[in-house]
Design a protein around this motif. Structure first.
Motif, PDB file in Angstrom:
ATOM      1  N   GLY A 251      49.012  65.735  50.316  1.00  0.00           N
ATOM      2  CA  GLY A 251      48.911  66.183  51.697  1.00  0.00           C
ATOM      3  C   GLY A 251      50.257  66.644  52.218  1.00  0.00           C
ATOM      4  O   GLY A 251      51.281  65.988  51.988  1.00  0.00           O
TER       5      GLY A 251
ATOM      6  N   ARG B 114      41.490  56.370  60.065  1.00  0.00           N
ATOM      7  CA  ARG B 114      42.456  57.296  59.474  1.00  0.00           C
ATOM      8  C   ARG B 114      42.523  58.595  60.289  1.00  0.00           C
ATOM      9  O   ARG B 114      43.598  59.157  60.496  1.00  0.00           O
ATOM     10  CB  ARG B 114      42.082  57.593  58.023  1.00  0.00           C
TER      11      ARG B 114
ATOM     12  N   THR C 283      36.731  61.550  53.723  1.00  0.00           N
ATOM     13  CA  THR C 283      37.912  60.820  54.161  1.00  0.00           C
ATOM     14  C   THR C 283      38.863  61.783  54.850  1.00  0.00           C
ATOM     15  O   THR C 283      38.749  63.003  54.692  1.00  0.00           O
ATOM     16  CB  THR C 283      38.621  60.144  52.972  1.00  0.00           C
TER      17      THR C 283
ATOM     18  N   LEU D  92      42.534  63.055  54.884  1.00  0.00           N
ATOM     19  CA  LEU D  92      43.771  63.090  54.114  1.00  0.00           C
ATOM     20  C   LEU D  92      44.953  63.033  55.079  1.00  0.00           C
ATOM     21  O   LEU D  92      44.974  63.722  56.103  1.00  0.00           O
ATOM     22  CB  LEU D  92      43.830  64.365  53.272  1.00  0.00           C
TER      23      LEU D  92
ATOM     24  N   THR E 276      44.458  68.354  57.240  1.00  0.00           N
ATOM     25  CA  THR E 276      45.750  68.379  56.565  1.00  0.00           C
ATOM     26  C   THR E 276      45.731  69.439  55.470  1.00  0.00           C
ATOM     27  O   THR E 276      44.722  69.595  54.778  1.00  0.00           O
ATOM     28  CB  THR E 276      46.060  66.998  55.947  1.00  0.00           C
TER      29      THR E 276
ATOM     30  N   GLU F 202      50.212  61.882  51.470  1.00  0.00           N
ATOM     31  CA  GLU F 202      49.302  61.098  50.634  1.00  0.00           C
ATOM     32  C   GLU F 202      48.845  61.910  49.425  1.00  0.00           C
ATOM     33  O   GLU F 202      48.619  63.111  49.522  1.00  0.00           O
ATOM     34  CB  GLU F 202      48.087  60.682  51.462  1.00  0.00           C
ATOM     35  N   THR F 203      48.690  61.241  48.285  1.00  0.00           N
ATOM     36  CA  THR F 203      48.152  61.913  47.103  1.00  0.00           C
ATOM     37  C   THR F 203      46.627  61.933  47.181  1.00  0.00           C
ATOM     38  O   THR F 203      46.009  61.030  47.741  1.00  0.00           O
ATOM     39  CB  THR F 203      48.597  61.212  45.815  1.00  0.00           C
ATOM     40  N   LEU F 204      46.038  62.965  46.609  1.00  0.00           N
ATOM     41  CA  LEU F 204      44.589  63.155  46.648  1.00  0.00           C
ATOM     42  C   LEU F 204      44.093  63.617  45.283  1.00  0.00           C
ATOM     43  O   LEU F 204      44.258  64.782  44.916  1.00  0.00           O
ATOM     44  CB  LEU F 204      44.219  64.193  47.720  1.00  0.00           C
TER      45      LEU F 204
ATOM     46  N   ALA G 117      48.298  55.272  54.873  1.00  0.00           N
ATOM     47  CA  ALA G 117      47.736  55.639  53.571  1.00  0.00           C
ATOM     48  C   ALA G 117      47.634  54.431  52.647  1.00  0.00           C
ATOM     49  O   ALA G 117      46.770  54.401  51.758  1.00  0.00           O
ATOM     50  CB  ALA G 117      48.592  56.723  52.927  1.00  0.00           C
TER      51      ALA G 117
ATOM     52  N   VAL H 269      41.985  70.209  54.159  1.00  0.00           N
ATOM     53  CA  VAL H 269      41.058  69.086  54.029  1.00  0.00           C
ATOM     54  C   VAL H 269      40.741  68.558  55.423  1.00  0.00           C
ATOM     55  O   VAL H 269      41.654  68.262  56.201  1.00  0.00           O
ATOM     56  CB  VAL H 269      41.652  67.958  53.169  1.00  0.00           C
TER      57      VAL H 269
ATOM     58  N   ALA I  55      46.442  70.541  51.885  1.00  0.00           N
ATOM     59  CA  ALA I  55      46.630  69.901  50.587  1.00  0.00           C
ATOM     60  C   ALA I  55      47.216  70.915  49.617  1.00  0.00           C
ATOM     61  O   ALA I  55      46.710  72.029  49.497  1.00  0.00           O
ATOM     62  CB  ALA I  55      45.300  69.369  50.059  1.00  0.00           C
TER      63      ALA I  55
END
Length: 233
Positions: free
Chosen positions: A96, A187, A20, A22, A75, A26-28, A178, A55, A77
């Motif tokens: 992110g 995305r 995906t 990121l 991005t 956004e939370t990961l 997101a 990422v 992280a």
């Protein structure tokens, strides 16, 4: 946000290619189990100034085992939490931060690494007509998703609206993307837009495809069940 980058020299950053893209803000959540990424986590958490990695989306291949083809936009992280679990695995909570571009990939030894540069947004404002189109499509998606949820006896999903989101237009577009049911490629297109003026119409275009797919599934109620059955076989 600073990651200690020298604008005149691309630093080496640990990298975690995923299935995906990121987005900033956004939370990961990650469950790390491969030895090379466990080594990467040990490196990143050894001192407070190393709590970041890059990422990128895997364009072709798989997350496990290597040999994948990776995109060059990603991005940063930041690790915000981590704990070991059974089986030698580690659960990470990440968020992110800034966009990055990969200058070149280094050998995956002992884990993926790359020379990267920050990629800040170009200064721009989205056109009011593009924002209106995006707002309309979010509303359309909300109505269709609620109708689809009713056919399954599920609660309707909730999506944020543009005006309720904090931050500037670029951050709003990332936050909205997101929260929406977008595929990995869409995305990536949102992430790769140079600035807000391009990101908002890119997001609206992606939503048009999602809306069309949902309309098709509502017109053929048995199709969703057939799709689910096919995935289970």
């Amino acid at each position: 946000m600073s990651v200690g980058w020298d604008e005149d020299r691309a630093p080496v950053l640990p990298m975690f290619p995923l299935g995906t893209a990121l987005l900033p803000g956004e939370t990961l959540p990650l469950q790390v189990f491969e030895p090379r990424y466990l080594t990467m986590v040990d490196h990143c958490t050894a001192t407070p100034d190393r709590m970041r990695f890059g990422v990128v989306l895997i364009a072709r291949g798989h997350e496990v085992g290597g040999g994948d083809e990776r995109t060059d936009v990603g991005t940063v992280a930041r690790i915000v939490s981590g704990r070991p679990v059974a089986g030698g695995r580690v659960l990470l909570g990440c968020v992110g931060e800034a966009r990055l571009r990969v200058d070149d990939w280094l050998p995956d030894d002992p884990y993926p690494r790359a020379r990267v540069r920050p990629w800040p947004d170009e200064y721009s404002h989205p056109d009011a007509a593009d924002v209106a189109t995006l707002t309309d499509r979010v509303g359309e998606l909300t109505d269709l998703a609620a109708a689809f949820a009713r056919t399954r006896g599920m609660p309707p999903p909730r999506f944020p609206d543009w005006e309720s989101l904090p931050g500037d237009a670029g951050a709003r577009a990332f936050a909205l993307a997101a929260a929406l049911p977008l595929g990995a490629i869409d995305r990536l297109r949102v992430l790769s837009a140079p600035g807000p003026a391009e990101r908002v119409p890119a997001l609206a275009d992606a939503l048009a495809d999602v809306v069309a797919a949902l309309r098709f599934r509502l017109a053929d109620p048995g199709g969703a069940d057939r799709d689910d059955a096919a995935r289970e076989t």
